[in-house]
Every structure is written in C-alpha cells, then in structure tokens.
Design an enzyme around this catalytic site. Sequence first.
Site, short mmCIF file in Angstrom:
data_model
loop_
_atom_site.label_atom_id
_atom_site.label_comp_id
_atom_site.label_asym_id
_atom_site.label_seq_id
_atom_site.Cartn_x
_atom_site.Cartn_y
_atom_site.Cartn_z
N MET A 30 116.25 -2.32 119.36
CA MET A 30 116.74 -2.53 120.73
C MET A 30 118.26 -2.35 120.77
SD MET A 30 114.25 -5.26 122.50
CE MET A 30 114.96 -6.76 121.88
N GLY A 36 121.30 -5.47 109.36
CA GLY A 36 119.84 -5.52 109.22
C GLY A 36 119.22 -4.19 109.62
N HIS A 37 119.64 -3.69 110.78
CA HIS A 37 119.14 -2.38 111.23
C HIS A 37 119.59 -1.29 110.26
CE1 HIS A 37 119.73 -4.56 115.26
NE2 HIS A 37 118.43 -4.41 115.17
N GLN A 61 108.62 -6.60 126.99
CA GLN A 61 108.45 -7.65 125.99
C GLN A 61 109.28 -8.90 126.30
OE1 GLN A 61 109.95 -4.98 122.79
NE2 GLN A 61 110.96 -6.80 122.00
N GLN A 148 111.42 -7.90 107.98
CA GLN A 148 110.68 -9.15 107.75
C GLN A 148 111.21 -10.27 108.65
OE1 GLN A 148 110.40 -10.66 103.62
NE2 GLN A 148 110.25 -12.70 104.57
N LYS A 149 112.44 -10.10 109.13
CA LYS A 149 113.05 -11.07 110.03
C LYS A 149 112.09 -11.46 111.17
CE LYS A 149 116.35 -12.96 112.67
NZ LYS A 149 115.73 -12.84 113.95
N ASP A 150 111.41 -10.43 111.72
CA ASP A 150 110.42 -10.69 112.78
C ASP A 150 109.04 -10.60 112.12
OD1 ASP A 150 112.22 -10.73 115.25
OD2 ASP A 150 112.83 -8.92 114.20
N GLN A 153 105.79 -10.15 114.20
CA GLN A 153 105.79 -8.81 114.80
C GLN A 153 105.32 -7.77 113.77
OE1 GLN A 153 109.03 -7.15 117.39
NE2 GLN A 153 109.67 -6.19 115.50
N VAL A 176 118.20 -9.16 106.14
CA VAL A 176 119.61 -9.11 105.73
C VAL A 176 120.32 -10.32 106.35
CG1 VAL A 176 121.75 -7.77 105.85
CG2 VAL A 176 119.55 -6.60 105.56
P1 AMP Z 1 115.60 -5.56 117.16
O1 AMP Z 1 116.59 -4.53 117.55
O2 AMP Z 1 116.16 -6.93 117.04
O3 AMP Z 1 114.35 -5.48 117.97
O4 AMP Z 1 115.16 -5.22 115.68
C1 AMP Z 1 114.77 -3.91 115.29
C2 AMP Z 1 114.24 -3.97 113.90
O5 AMP Z 1 115.23 -4.50 113.02
C3 AMP Z 1 113.00 -4.90 113.76
O6 AMP Z 1 112.08 -4.31 112.88
C4 AMP Z 1 113.60 -6.15 113.18
O7 AMP Z 1 112.68 -6.92 112.45
C5 AMP Z 1 114.69 -5.56 112.28
N1 AMP Z 1 115.70 -6.58 111.98
C6 AMP Z 1 116.33 -7.40 112.87
N2 AMP Z 1 117.16 -8.25 112.22
C7 AMP Z 1 117.06 -7.95 110.91
C8 AMP Z 1 117.67 -8.48 109.72
N3 AMP Z 1 118.53 -9.48 109.76
N4 AMP Z 1 117.32 -7.93 108.54
C9 AMP Z 1 116.44 -6.90 108.47
N5 AMP Z 1 115.82 -6.36 109.55
C10 AMP Z 1 116.13 -6.87 110.75
#
Ligand code: AMP
Length: 280
Positions: A30, A36-37, A61, A148-150, A153, A176
Amino acid sequence: MKIIKKPYKLTARIKAIKKNGKTVGFVPTMGSLHEGHISLIKKARKENEIVVLSIFVNPTQFGPKEDYKKYPRNFSRDKAIAKKAGVDIVFAPSAENMYPEGVSTCVEETNLSKILEGAIRPGHFKGVTTVVLKLFNIVQPDISYFGQKDYQQAVIIKKMVKDLNLDTNIKVLPTVREKDSLALSSRNIYLNQEERKSATILCHSLTSAKKLIENGLTNTEEVKKKIRTMIKKEKISGIDYIEIRELETLQPVKKITGKVVILLAVRIGKVRLLDNMIIK
Ligand code: AMP
C-alpha cells in the site's frame, strides 16, 4: 523503471514479458515504503528476471471508521525507493481503475478470515483477498512476496492460492524491525514519542514468552497471562488479543508441544499495532 497506472496496460506488458520466457516476481504493497517492503523487493530482485511492485491503498479492506483517507501516501518518495531497490515496474492504479463502477464480484475465504483480525475488522480479509486475486490476475506473477508481519494475511493468501488452484508461488519473509525491535509499519508514524517507546513492549513480551516456552512452560493460558501482565505495565489504550495458535489452521492451542505462533494486537494511542512470533 516503468510506472504503469492502467491494469490493461500492465497486462499487455506482462504478456510480452512472459512471451520472452522471463519470470515475474511480485510485491504487493500500500506504499509508504519502508525497510520491510524493501526486504521483499530485494528478495524478489534476487529470484526473478522482472520485479513488479504494486502501490495501491485498497479502499475495500478498510472499515468505514478506519484510516483509508488518512493512510500515509507519498508516491514520489516511494518511486525513488523502488528504483533504488531494483523494481522494474511500479503498478500504481487508481481506485477507479481497480474498481470501475458496477463491479460486483469479490472473493472471500470464509473460515480463517472470520477470526482474530477478521473478528475485529469485519470484511477486511474479503477486501484483501479480492484485491490480491485481482492483482495476481493482472500481474501473473511466478512468485509473490509477503511479510510475516501480517501473519494471518499471509496464511489466508496461501489458503486462497491452494483453494482456488492459483498458479503462483507465495513466499513469506521475516519481519524487519527497528533497532529497538519495533516491527516496521507504515502506521508507526502516527505514534508520538512516548507511545513509540511503549510500542517496543510488543516484541519484548514476545521474546520473553519465547524464553518461557523454551524453558518448559507449555500451558498457553499461563503464557498469555504473562504476556498480558508485561504489556499492561506500559501505557497502552487496550489489548485486542493475545493468542497462541497453530501455524496453518490458526486454531487455539491449549498445550504447547510443537510449533505455534503467538499473535498480538495492541492499541497504543490511536494506533493498532500487530506483531507475532513463531515458536519452533
Ligand atoms: P502494506 O503496505 O503494509 O500492506 O504491506 C505490504 C507487504 O509488506 C505485506 O506483505 C506486509 O506483510 C509486508 N510488510 C509490512 N511490514 C513489514 C515488515 N516490518 N517486515 C517485513 N514485511 C513487512
């Protein structure tokens, strides 16, 4: 790096890429990109010839009282990060492009989507599975990368892929964290200084619970109670859940005898923070 906004344009481009026999790695996000991304993008970069990153704040969502409008957006910063991390194509559709007027089809996982996050955020996972399936259809990825953070999901998406015989592989990569162990999240910017300090209790309580289990504590209720006590020492707004579950079915575990996942959802200030840890 190419920026594509229209789904049909990306589909055409992917067709040409696939015709040349190239593999496609896909990272759905998003936006508001952080390390993390970036870890997902870098893994995709290593394992595929073409890397597609999607940036789409998916309205379906978010619940009516959630932060869809306020969700942090910063496309120019994201573009620079994506380019540096080695993305080939950024797919950044508008909500109208993804959901043109008259759209009336969705996809829903009907079991795991109702518990934990799904119980607190009704309809959330229906929005997630629908948009992810649409993105998979547009991007046709060989491998898709999730965090794995989510945790829930990722489990639900793997289930959707299996249940619907989708021809894509799912990889789930470790969370991360900041130096002080807080899991990176686009929503962390909402935390003030004091809340930001308190937020480290999520990971610290998980690490302590892990130690307790490794030292022989197997009763989940006792472990949960210890986590609750630790978290409550901080200034928090509330605990949504502390759960110890089976890895794939997400069913409750009474006695810890094998691998389990501890899942936390805690409200600090106005922010809901999620974290989890797999105990092997
Ligand atoms: P989001 O933009 O928050 O919807 O996340 C996009 C992707 O990045 C999803 O697969 C999340 O699980 C992953 N994600 C978000 N935060 C982290 C993190 N801290 N470490 C690793 N992956 C992450």
